[in-house]
Design an enzyme around this catalytic site. Structure first.
Site, PDB file in Angstrom:
ATOM      1  N   LYS A   1      20.849 -19.699  31.516  1.00 19.52           N
ATOM      2  CA  LYS A   1      21.134 -18.933  32.726  1.00 19.52           C
ATOM      3  C   LYS A   1      20.525 -19.664  33.917  1.00 19.52           C
ATOM      4  O   LYS A   1      19.386 -20.132  33.847  1.00 19.52           O
ATOM      5  CB  LYS A   1      20.551 -17.521  32.595  1.00 19.52           C
ATOM      6  CG  LYS A   1      20.857 -16.606  33.779  1.00 19.52           C
ATOM      7  CD  LYS A   1      20.299 -15.200  33.549  1.00 19.52           C
ATOM      8  CE  LYS A   1      20.589 -14.278  34.724  1.00 19.52           C
ATOM      9  NZ  LYS A   1      20.100 -12.899  34.503  1.00 19.52           N
TER      10      LYS A   1
ATOM     11  N   SER B   1      23.244  -9.094  35.030  1.00 18.29           N
ATOM     12  CA  SER B   1      23.490 -10.301  35.802  1.00 18.29           C
ATOM     13  C   SER B   1      23.726 -11.545  34.947  1.00 18.29           C
ATOM     14  O   SER B   1      24.158 -12.577  35.467  1.00 18.29           O
ATOM     15  CB  SER B   1      22.288 -10.553  36.730  1.00 18.29           C
ATOM     16  OG  SER B   1      21.107 -10.774  35.974  1.00 18.29           O
TER      17      SER B   1
ATOM     18  N   SER C   1      20.036  -6.612  32.238  1.00 22.27           N
ATOM     19  CA  SER C   1      20.872  -7.794  32.484  1.00 22.27           C
ATOM     20  C   SER C   1      21.072  -8.714  31.286  1.00 22.27           C
ATOM     21  O   SER C   1      21.802  -9.696  31.381  1.00 22.27           O
ATOM     22  CB  SER C   1      20.320  -8.605  33.656  1.00 22.27           C
ATOM     23  OG  SER C   1      20.547  -7.929  34.869  1.00 22.27           O
TER      24      SER C   1
END
Length: 495
Positions: free
Chosen positions: A75, A150, A174
């Site tokens: 990420k 996210s 998330s």
């Protein structure tokens, strides 16, 4: 080869069915072919293949660890030396870190090969991956749908088999929510288990990194490498290292092999099954709970009475911390700097106005407001008091059960653009995940079915919540379910 889990890929490497370089090349080709999903912000084949060659050299010695040569996507909230680290924001669109985040360094030291940096909501603020400066991510199951956020890029990458595993972060859901929406497995460990050093901060008392992969067994193997004390993170927990795979495939109690989960008490919070839960999500979760009963578990009713307060509490505390953390992005030390400005103050204003997206600005404004004179006591301190009560509610519930289960989200993934004009509706979608984060507890999502009707191709996740430091047992419970079902094995059409 791409449909294999991490464990299966490791076996293929050991059996010399493929090399680490060949594996990396396979996933790089898949990433390129699936470019329209927009799951990745940056891919660098030269960096990836250099890591793969080093992994092959280790594999040839015959003494390589369990993760050597296996691909992973990071990420883009974890800083990585040699790659851009953007946090999905224009503010950091050209930033290159001089060091690796602890999570990145540990996985690299374990021999894993980075195939790229995944897309995300800007500064991890969002539930749909539509807030990225680099554009929205599509859900591989239904490209009209959001992948969740996210960590939407990481979830989409694993679901589309563009990487067998990815790192994610979870501040209010998330990891768990995109794992649910994208039909993969993801775990948020106990707060402090995984180092935040080198993780671009959103809300420091809530942020926690974790693994996302096909199965609970894969997540357990990854967590072995990711977790552990880090003196560079003041919130890192000093605890003995443990093997998160140690209970996998074992019965809950040694004498109950016929029913592997006999003796397990599963708490069902009534607040998680009330009005607002979509019928198709309820049906999938109920079916999963019946499977747990078949494995020998007992279902127990519990209550988490402050669940509905988790949304206002979270959206006071998290923006307050964000407004402080993001004050560093001023165009001077690092970050986007406006091209034209009159003086220093004007440069600050224009740089931040141009560099941040609308959701980030909204949360900075809310955070600055609740921390301002006259409102600090009324909002921020009050929210912190309720946060403690939420944590106490969980401890009362755990007196009656070993794990808590329920839905991850009230619905399956919604259409891209459906909630963009109403941020409150977006916030409400986090109702079942926020309280776990506020309490600092470990939580995970396990695929357990699909929606109905027009949503028949949109996955549903089962949330498993454990008490502090109980990740190994949670992973055991999730793994038992996955040995009895094949939801985690399903992949989007054409993958």
């Amino acid at each position: 080869m791409h449909e294999k889990s991490l464990t299966e890929l490791r076996a293929a490497l050991t059996a010399k069915e493929c090399s680490a370089v060949e594996l990396a090349q396979l996933y790089l080709k898949r990433i390129d072919a699936a470019n329209s999903l927009n799951a990745f912000i940056q891919v660098d084949p030269d960096l990836t293949l250099a890591q793969a060659k080093a992994a092959d050299a280790l594999l040839h010695t015959g003494h390589a660890g369990p993760l050597v040569g296996l691909p992973i996507a990071h990420k883009d909230v974890f800083v990585t030396k040699g790659w851009r680290s953007t946090a999905g924001s224009k503010m950091l669109s050209n930033y290159e870190s001089p060091f690796d985040a602890t999570v990145v360094a540990r996985l690299q030291n374990a021999g894993m090969v980075c195939v790229g940096k995944t897309n995300m909501d800007e500064f991890a603020m969002g539930s749909s991956n539509e807030n990225s400066y680099f554009g929205p991510v599509q859900n591989p199951w239904d490209v009209k749908a959001v992948p969740g956020g996210s960590s939407g890029g990481s979830a989409a990458a694993v679901a589309a088999r563009l990487a067998p595993a990815a790192t994610g972060t979870d501040t209010g859901g998330s990891i768990r929510q995109p794992a649910s929406f994208s039909g993969i497995t993801g775990i948020k460990p106990t707060y402090g288990r995984v180092s935040r050093y080198g993780m671009i901060a959103f809300a420091s008392s809530l942020d926690q990194g974790g693994p996302m992969a096909q199965s609970a067994a894969d997540c357990a193997t990854l967590l072995n490498a990711m977790a552990g004390f880090d003196e560079r993170d003041s919130t890192s927990l000093v605890r003995d290292d443990e093997d998160y795979t140690r209970y996998l495939g074992k019965p809950w109690k040694e004498e109950s092999a016929a029913k592997p989960l006999a003796g397990l008490r599963i708490g069902l919070p009534k607040e998680y099954f009330g009005a607002g839960l979509a019928d198709d999500v309820r049906a999938s979760v109920d079916a999963a709970l019946k499977q747990y009963e078949a494995l020998g578990a007992t279902l127990v009713d519990v209550s988490l009475p402050k669940t509905e307060l988790s949304i206002p509490v979270y959206y006071v505390i998290a923006p307050a911390e964000a407004s402080s953390n993001l004050s560093r992005f001023d165009g001077v030390r690092f970050g986007h700097r406006a091209a034209e400005y009159r003086d220093l103050l004007d440069m600050y204003k224009k740089s931040r106005a141009e560099g941040f997206g609308p959701e980030v600005k909204r949360r900075i404004l809310v955070g600055a407001y609740v921390l301002s004179h006259g409102y600090y006591d009324a909002y921020y301190l009050q929210a912190q008091k309720i946060r403690r009560i939420i944590a106490q509610d969980f401890q009362e519930a755990f007196k009656q059960c070993d794990v808590i289960m329920g839905p991850v989200a009230p619905s399956v993934a919604w259409d891209l653009g459906a909630k963009g004009d109403d941020p409150v509706q977006m916030y409400l979608a986090d109702i079942y995940t926020l309280s776990v984060s506020l309490a600092g507890l470990p939580g995970m999502s396990v695929p357990c079915g699909f929606g109905a009707g027009a949503n028949a191709q949109r996955p549903v996740g089962l949330q498993i919540i454990g008490n502090y430091f109980n990740e190994a047992r949670m992973l055991q419970v999730a793994d038992a379910f996955q040995r009895a079902t094949d939801w985690h094995r399903k992949a989007p059409a054409g993958v």
